[in-house]
Enzyme design. Sequence first.
Site, PDB file in Angstrom:
ATOM      1  N   HIS A  32     -17.055 -36.441  -2.213  1.00 47.60           N
ATOM      2  CA  HIS A  32     -16.929 -36.356  -3.607  1.00 47.60           C
ATOM      3  C   HIS A  32     -18.265 -35.786  -4.069  1.00 47.60           C
ATOM      4  O   HIS A  32     -19.149 -36.557  -4.307  1.00 47.60           O
ATOM      5  CB  HIS A  32     -16.203 -37.588  -4.497  1.00 47.60           C
ATOM      6  CG  HIS A  32     -14.679 -37.702  -4.190  1.00 47.60           C
ATOM      7  ND1 HIS A  32     -14.519 -39.010  -3.282  1.00 47.60           N
ATOM      8  CD2 HIS A  32     -13.545 -37.156  -4.225  1.00 47.60           C
ATOM      9  CE1 HIS A  32     -13.332 -39.157  -3.125  1.00 47.60           C
ATOM     10  NE2 HIS A  32     -12.753 -37.831  -3.787  1.00 47.60           N
ATOM     11  N   CYS A  74      -4.892 -45.713  -6.072  1.00 49.45           N
ATOM     12  CA  CYS A  74      -4.964 -44.715  -4.873  1.00 49.45           C
ATOM     13  C   CYS A  74      -6.099 -44.965  -3.973  1.00 49.45           C
ATOM     14  O   CYS A  74      -6.833 -45.959  -4.258  1.00 49.45           O
ATOM     15  CB  CYS A  74      -5.373 -43.532  -5.962  1.00 49.45           C
ATOM     16  SG  CYS A  74      -6.467 -43.590  -7.184  1.00 49.45           S
ATOM     17  N   HIS A  76      -7.650 -43.458   0.200  1.00 46.12           N
ATOM     18  CA  HIS A  76      -7.641 -42.496   1.313  1.00 46.12           C
ATOM     19  C   HIS A  76      -7.536 -43.214   2.712  1.00 46.12           C
ATOM     20  O   HIS A  76      -7.894 -44.173   2.917  1.00 46.12           O
ATOM     21  CB  HIS A  76      -9.168 -42.003   1.449  1.00 46.12           C
ATOM     22  CG  HIS A  76      -9.788 -41.270   0.243  1.00 46.12           C
ATOM     23  ND1 HIS A  76     -10.181 -41.983  -0.679  1.00 46.12           N
ATOM     24  CD2 HIS A  76      -9.651 -40.004  -0.095  1.00 46.12           C
ATOM     25  CE1 HIS A  76     -10.545 -41.264  -1.683  1.00 46.12           C
ATOM     26  NE2 HIS A  76     -10.234 -39.899  -1.470  1.00 46.12           N
ATOM     27  N   GLU A  94      -7.588 -54.025  -3.414  1.00 45.94           N
ATOM     28  CA  GLU A  94      -7.928 -53.468  -4.752  1.00 45.94           C
ATOM     29  C   GLU A  94      -7.333 -54.485  -5.852  1.00 45.94           C
ATOM     30  O   GLU A  94      -8.069 -54.751  -6.813  1.00 45.94           O
ATOM     31  CB  GLU A  94      -7.442 -52.193  -4.926  1.00 45.94           C
ATOM     32  CG  GLU A  94      -7.947 -51.624  -6.365  1.00 45.94           C
ATOM     33  CD  GLU A  94      -7.932 -50.364  -6.521  1.00 45.94           C
ATOM     34  OE1 GLU A  94      -7.252 -49.576  -7.556  1.00 45.94           O
ATOM     35  OE2 GLU A  94      -8.265 -49.300  -5.489  1.00 45.94           O
ATOM     36  N   TRP A 168      -4.760 -36.804 -12.179  1.00 43.18           N
ATOM     37  CA  TRP A 168      -4.052 -36.717 -11.192  1.00 43.18           C
ATOM     38  C   TRP A 168      -2.528 -37.559 -11.732  1.00 43.18           C
ATOM     39  O   TRP A 168      -1.463 -37.181 -11.477  1.00 43.18           O
ATOM     40  CB  TRP A 168      -4.330 -37.635  -9.875  1.00 43.18           C
ATOM     41  CG  TRP A 168      -5.178 -38.825  -9.857  1.00 43.18           C
ATOM     42  CD1 TRP A 168      -4.309 -40.019  -9.755  1.00 43.18           C
ATOM     43  CD2 TRP A 168      -6.372 -39.189 -10.283  1.00 43.18           C
ATOM     44  NE1 TRP A 168      -5.129 -41.252  -9.995  1.00 43.18           N
ATOM     45  CE2 TRP A 168      -6.371 -40.679 -10.147  1.00 43.18           C
ATOM     46  CE3 TRP A 168      -7.534 -38.656 -10.323  1.00 43.18           C
ATOM     47  CZ2 TRP A 168      -7.743 -41.333 -10.303  1.00 43.18           C
ATOM     48  CZ3 TRP A 168      -8.647 -39.204 -10.525  1.00 43.18           C
ATOM     49  CH2 TRP A 168      -8.543 -40.509 -10.743  1.00 43.18           C
TER      50      TRP A 168
END
Length: 186
Positions: A32, A74, A76, A94, A168
């Site tokens: 990012h 969210c 990856h 998380e 998002w």
Amino acid sequence: MTVTPPIEQVEQVVLLDPDGAPVGSMDKARVHGAETPLHLAFSCYGFDRDGRMLLTRRALGKQTWPGVWTNTCCGHPSPGEDLESAIRRRLRSELGVEAASLRPVLPGFRYRAVAPDGVVENEVCPVYFAELRGDPAPAAEEVMDWRWVDPADFLRVVEAMPSVLSPWSVLQGVELSATGILRRES
């Protein structure tokens, strides 16, 4: 006898070509930036047995959109990891919760967003719903706050105050509402 310390794994993300096919990987810590390559991610919206949606507020130390409210979690998938396994892993690490079930709701979702500091999100990001067991016990470096909300209230915020949400989750909320997956009336 010499004991070798374990090698710390560097988290990798899956890089994608414009058609969404995997073409390699990159360290998550480097992916990012101002020139973020297209990569694979996921978004998950968790619900309790009463149909309430779990929204989270991103920790202030997050690289992108710190302190904003967003979907449940969210992340990856790692190279070779299927999306459902990645979502379950992320929910546990998380938020300290388990998913009783997962289902894709926007499997083709894709977006690009630029943060005020110039960091770009550029993701193919399938969206899942999860039935969650229990309240979260979030990792402080990931989540600074959380709330169970009526999904209709979430959609009202998407429409009336999108700036308090991650870009998002706003785009996903619009699509979830337009397709009738989530309804604004309650």
